[in-house]
Design a protein around this motif. Sequence first.
Motif, PDB file in Angstrom:
ATOM      1  N   LYS A 133       0.827  -0.865  -0.356  1.00 50.44           N
ATOM      2  CA  LYS A 133      -0.670   0.200  -0.359  1.00 50.44           C
ATOM      3  C   LYS A 133       1.091   1.325   0.063  1.00 50.44           C
ATOM      4  O   LYS A 133       0.226   2.640  -0.315  1.00 50.44           O
ATOM      5  N   GLU A 163      -4.702   6.341  -4.257  1.00 49.35           N
ATOM      6  CA  GLU A 163      -6.017   5.466  -3.944  1.00 49.35           C
ATOM      7  C   GLU A 163      -7.064   4.276  -4.088  1.00 49.35           C
ATOM      8  O   GLU A 163      -6.815   3.466  -3.469  1.00 49.35           O
ATOM      9  N   ALA A 164      -7.052   4.356  -5.514  1.00 49.49           N
ATOM     10  CA  ALA A 164      -7.306   3.087  -6.054  1.00 49.49           C
ATOM     11  C   ALA A 164      -7.066   1.921  -5.830  1.00 49.49           C
ATOM     12  O   ALA A 164      -7.622   0.929  -5.614  1.00 49.49           O
ATOM     13  N   ASN A 199      -6.800   0.487  -2.245  1.00 44.90           N
ATOM     14  CA  ASN A 199      -8.551   0.530  -1.486  1.00 44.90           C
ATOM     15  C   ASN A 199      -8.223  -0.818  -2.282  1.00 44.90           C
ATOM     16  O   ASN A 199      -8.758  -2.066  -1.863  1.00 44.90           O
ATOM     17  N   GLN A 216      -6.378  -3.907  -0.201  1.00 43.13           N
ATOM     18  CA  GLN A 216      -7.487  -3.875   1.120  1.00 43.13           C
ATOM     19  C   GLN A 216      -8.410  -4.779   1.042  1.00 43.13           C
ATOM     20  O   GLN A 216      -9.178  -5.196   1.392  1.00 43.13           O
ATOM     21  N   VAL A 217      -8.951  -4.688  -0.346  1.00 46.46           N
ATOM     22  CA  VAL A 217     -10.011  -5.149  -1.369  1.00 46.46           C
ATOM     23  C   VAL A 217      -9.304  -6.092  -1.248  1.00 46.46           C
ATOM     24  O   VAL A 217     -10.610  -8.152  -0.107  1.00 46.46           O
ATOM     25  N   ASP A 221     -19.017  -3.339   0.088  1.00 45.21           N
ATOM     26  CA  ASP A 221     -19.362  -1.967   0.138  1.00 45.21           C
ATOM     27  C   ASP A 221     -20.433  -1.870  -0.848  1.00 45.21           C
ATOM     28  O   ASP A 221     -21.057  -0.289  -0.623  1.00 45.21           O
ATOM     29  N   ASP A 247     -14.191   1.909  -6.921  1.00 46.27           N
ATOM     30  CA  ASP A 247     -12.880   1.791  -6.757  1.00 46.27           C
ATOM     31  C   ASP A 247     -13.085   2.981  -5.531  1.00 46.27           C
ATOM     32  O   ASP A 247     -11.907   2.344  -4.334  1.00 46.27           O
ATOM     33  N   ALA A 248     -14.331   3.380  -4.894  1.00 48.25           N
ATOM     34  CA  ALA A 248     -13.910   3.564  -3.240  1.00 48.25           C
ATOM     35  C   ALA A 248     -13.980   2.424  -1.896  1.00 48.25           C
ATOM     36  O   ALA A 248     -13.987   1.923  -1.672  1.00 48.25           O
ATOM     37  N   THR A 250     -13.326  -1.337   0.109  1.00 53.39           N
ATOM     38  CA  THR A 250     -12.201  -1.254   0.698  1.00 53.39           C
ATOM     39  C   THR A 250     -12.560  -2.592   1.827  1.00 53.39           C
ATOM     40  O   THR A 250     -11.295  -3.386   2.180  1.00 53.39           O
ATOM     41  N   HIS A 251     -13.696  -3.534   1.554  1.00 54.52           N
ATOM     42  CA  HIS A 251     -14.178  -4.929   2.108  1.00 54.52           C
ATOM     43  C   HIS A 251     -13.951  -6.041   0.853  1.00 54.52           C
ATOM     44  O   HIS A 251     -14.174  -6.706   0.739  1.00 54.52           O
TER      45      HIS A 251
END
Length: 146
Positions: A43, A49-50, A53, A56-57, A98, A112-113, A115-116
């Motif tokens: 990270k 940021e995409a 994320n 994180q996904v 999400d 793109d936002a 996170t899960h």
Amino acid sequence: FYDTMKRRFGASGDFAQAYVIAHEIGHHVQNQLGIAEAVQQAKMRAGSEAEVNALQVRMELQADCLAGVWASLNEQVKSRLEPGDIEEGLNAAAAIGDDMIQRRTQGYVVPDAFTHGSSAQRVKWFRRGLESGQVRACDTFTSPDV
């Protein structure tokens, strides 16, 4: 959290709660195996940021898969399963995707936002762990299609 999950997202039942706890234990396993640290390092190198994320996904989906492995291998859990328990877990995975959360809270979805992971992804990976019972089936980081 369980009250919110039940009232706001329609994910109720004792096995829905067990799924969430097992997911969190999956994160502990990731810490113990060094996966969490490797993802944190990746990270920090990410260019957007995409990308952060997306990493994180994959981390969250792996925790979902590990939760499925736990449910598959835990004889104590298996002997106590009642009809509908697995469906409660799958429903919880879908309800807290999400896409569902974004749709309910803001009225639209921004992939793109995430996170899960989406509802479909969370169900897929929980089911993969549940059906395989194998930690090696939970490699979301090399899988081309999460």
